[in-house]
Scaffold this motif. Sequence first.
Motif, PDB file in Angstrom:
ATOM      1  N   LEU A 176      11.287 -11.073  67.100  1.00 45.90           N
ATOM      2  CA  LEU A 176      10.951 -12.497  67.017  1.00 45.90           C
ATOM      3  C   LEU A 176       9.461 -12.657  66.767  1.00 45.90           C
ATOM      4  O   LEU A 176       9.037 -13.507  65.986  1.00 45.90           O
ATOM      5  N   VAL A 177       8.662 -11.808  67.433  1.00 40.78           N
ATOM      6  CA  VAL A 177       7.215 -11.904  67.236  1.00 40.78           C
ATOM      7  C   VAL A 177       6.830 -11.534  65.805  1.00 40.78           C
ATOM      8  O   VAL A 177       5.945 -12.152  65.219  1.00 40.78           O
ATOM      9  N   VAL A 178       7.490 -10.543  65.244  1.00 35.74           N
ATOM     10  CA  VAL A 178       7.090 -10.158  63.900  1.00 35.74           C
ATOM     11  C   VAL A 178       7.702 -11.068  62.849  1.00 35.74           C
ATOM     12  O   VAL A 178       7.692 -10.759  61.662  1.00 35.74           O
ATOM     13  N   GLY A 179       8.218 -12.190  63.271  1.00 42.22           N
ATOM     14  CA  GLY A 179       8.476 -13.242  62.305  1.00 42.22           C
ATOM     15  C   GLY A 179       9.846 -13.252  61.679  1.00 42.22           C
ATOM     16  O   GLY A 179      10.053 -13.895  60.663  1.00 42.22           O
ATOM     17  N   ARG A 180      10.790 -12.522  62.246  1.00 38.91           N
ATOM     18  CA  ARG A 180      12.148 -12.683  61.789  1.00 38.91           C
ATOM     19  C   ARG A 180      12.702 -13.918  62.490  1.00 38.91           C
ATOM     20  O   ARG A 180      12.436 -14.139  63.656  1.00 38.91           O
ATOM     21  N   ARG A 182      15.504 -16.455  64.264  1.00 41.02           N
ATOM     22  CA  ARG A 182      16.479 -16.175  65.312  1.00 41.02           C
ATOM     23  C   ARG A 182      17.771 -15.611  64.727  1.00 41.02           C
ATOM     24  O   ARG A 182      18.318 -14.636  65.211  1.00 41.02           O
TER      25      ARG A 182
ATOM     26  N   ARG B  84       4.109 -18.342  66.332  1.00 38.22           N
ATOM     27  CA  ARG B  84       4.655 -17.019  66.031  1.00 38.22           C
ATOM     28  C   ARG B  84       3.875 -16.349  64.926  1.00 38.22           C
ATOM     29  O   ARG B  84       3.598 -15.157  64.966  1.00 38.22           O
ATOM     30  N   HIS B 118       7.304  -9.092  56.895  1.00 36.95           N
ATOM     31  CA  HIS B 118       7.686 -10.451  57.297  1.00 36.95           C
ATOM     32  C   HIS B 118       6.493 -11.368  57.495  1.00 36.95           C
ATOM     33  O   HIS B 118       6.475 -12.498  57.041  1.00 36.95           O
ATOM     34  N   ILE B 119       5.490 -10.861  58.220  1.00 31.34           N
ATOM     35  CA  ILE B 119       4.369 -11.750  58.550  1.00 31.34           C
ATOM     36  C   ILE B 119       3.309 -11.718  57.466  1.00 31.34           C
ATOM     37  O   ILE B 119       2.798 -12.744  57.041  1.00 31.34           O
TER      38      ILE B 119
END
Lengths: 278, 294
Positions: A176-180, A182, B84, B118-119
Amino acid sequence: MVDRHKLPMRLWLSGTWITLFVAAALFAPFIAPHDPLAQDLLYTNLPPVWISGSEPGYYFGTDSLGRDVLSRLIYGARIALVVAVIAGGGACLIGSVLGLFAGFFRGWTDVLISRVVDIWMAFPPVLFAILLIAVLGTGLHSVIIAIIVIDWTRFCRVIRAEAMQQSRMEYVESALVVGRGRFGTMLVEVLPNIIPAIGVLLSLEMGIAVIVEAILSFVNLSLSSDDATWGGMIAEGRTVIYHAWWILVFPLVALFLTVLSFSQFGEGLKERFDPVLK
Amino acid sequence: MTEAFLSIENLSARVAAIGTPILRSVSLKVIPGETHGLVGESGAGKSMIGKAIMGLLPRAIEITEGEIWLEGRNLLDMKRGERRRIIGAQTAIIPQDPLTALNPSRRIGPQMTDRLTHILGWAERKAQVRALGLLEEVHIRDPKRVMHSYPHELSGGMRQRVLIAAAFAAEPKLIVADEPTTALDVTVQKQILRLIAELKAHHETSLLFVTHDMGVVAKICQRVSVLFSGRIVEQNEAASIFSNPGHAYTKSLIQATPRYDRPDESLLPVDPAILEALDREIATHDRQQGTADG
Ligand SMILES: Nc1ncnc2c1ncn2[C@@H]1O[C@H](COP(=O)(O)OP(=O)(O)O)[C@@H](O)[C@H]1O
Ligand SMILES: [Mg+2]
């Protein structure tokens, strides 16, 4: 650890039977020596070939209408397989998806789904099944729908618990932190770790579906007794057990081995996959 | 005075359902390039501080007051998505348990490159090259093979190296290391510690280093916050904390520190009288808070 050794054996044996079963079902028209529905009143209640009084070509004998038992067994596997795959798979799909959502998203999704499951499971399953078939009418469709409608909760409960446990893992948090998102996290990080559990349950459920269909055929709530189903054969064989035991015994053995194999295959999978994942 | 990169101000949190305090007015700053030690016994709330920064507090726990500033912006005021993105780009965690921090059903490679693709929106190839480079930096001999491995094929120490590499991959400005050596063998602990210090120096990252081991603090931290029962009881330069601990609890923590040079020496447990006094102190503090609020 002791099981390490027994383990492949269990998977092996049950896997072999399941393969035979599936092959018989798929290739029934090519394997079956006779038409499973063809009656021949000159050849009724023939014993299996190794018993005197038999006719060559009727390996497992014939029933009271002169139909070939082996051919009916093989065609019966078709129906059993259809039920196992569609009913087992359907219950698995619905139950696992809902369980996954409930266990992963928690909150009101979980409250809603869990409430429904609780209410659902409060109905006694046999009554539920008979009620459903009364409404839907007898026949294979109704049996399959009844199994799905009743048994999805079995998957939902277990998969919800698994998903919940998996969701607490740190790699889920860090995903979740790395931006995937939910939803993506659920599919990529949680679902693959639950697949072994789903496989185990599915295997067990397929066995259950086969036996439920047989029972419903037996009490004449599934296909008509003209069709080749194991349950129907057992019902018919029961009436002539004293002078033609083979009509009862062969479908009973086939049913027993198939249900046993599905459950043993499930158990084998569980043992096989647990040590890696846990 | 250098601008703090991370600044936590008066952060309080409690178990929402029953009101048990978890953090009590915690304030701490981490300036760029610094290693800040966060020490305290198990259950003191160290991990909760790390999770509060990352926005990963358990559902049951709510923040009741305070601010968490990262590069001049209050994380607690932000929308979840924006938060996030900032967290993912600027910070990373080195977790306590390398076993539960890696997904058993995914290969190491993609787990390392997730953050980059992703980021930061990197292309897959570029992310892989970076991941390989970092695996080399953490002294993994066969990085290509490790990228293709599943976590259960690696030892605990190897997994922790992988996680360290992953933490540094996106060049975060702050890394929270939550007892990164606790789950490892003593022999591996020292190597991992050295490795973190080495990478931290090379990448010029700030480090919030959570531990219950004063010996580790002495080795790598410039400043220290001592946490007891969710409250910071002492905060100072590491050097002065050791030479002149201001609080009896700190003193007893220092005495209770295992010594790598004398591993067989039995440890002095923290004096129960000190703990009792602290509990009383905190109870008084809570009452004062209560009257102030009401
Ligand atoms: N999900 C939770 N719900 C309620 N209390 C929790 C939860 N997780 C942790 N706690 C409590 O929060 C306190 C601090 O925990 P933690 O930050 O993990 O301690 P540590 O300093 O050992 O890292 C502990 O007293 C623990 O019991
Ligand atoms: Mg902790």
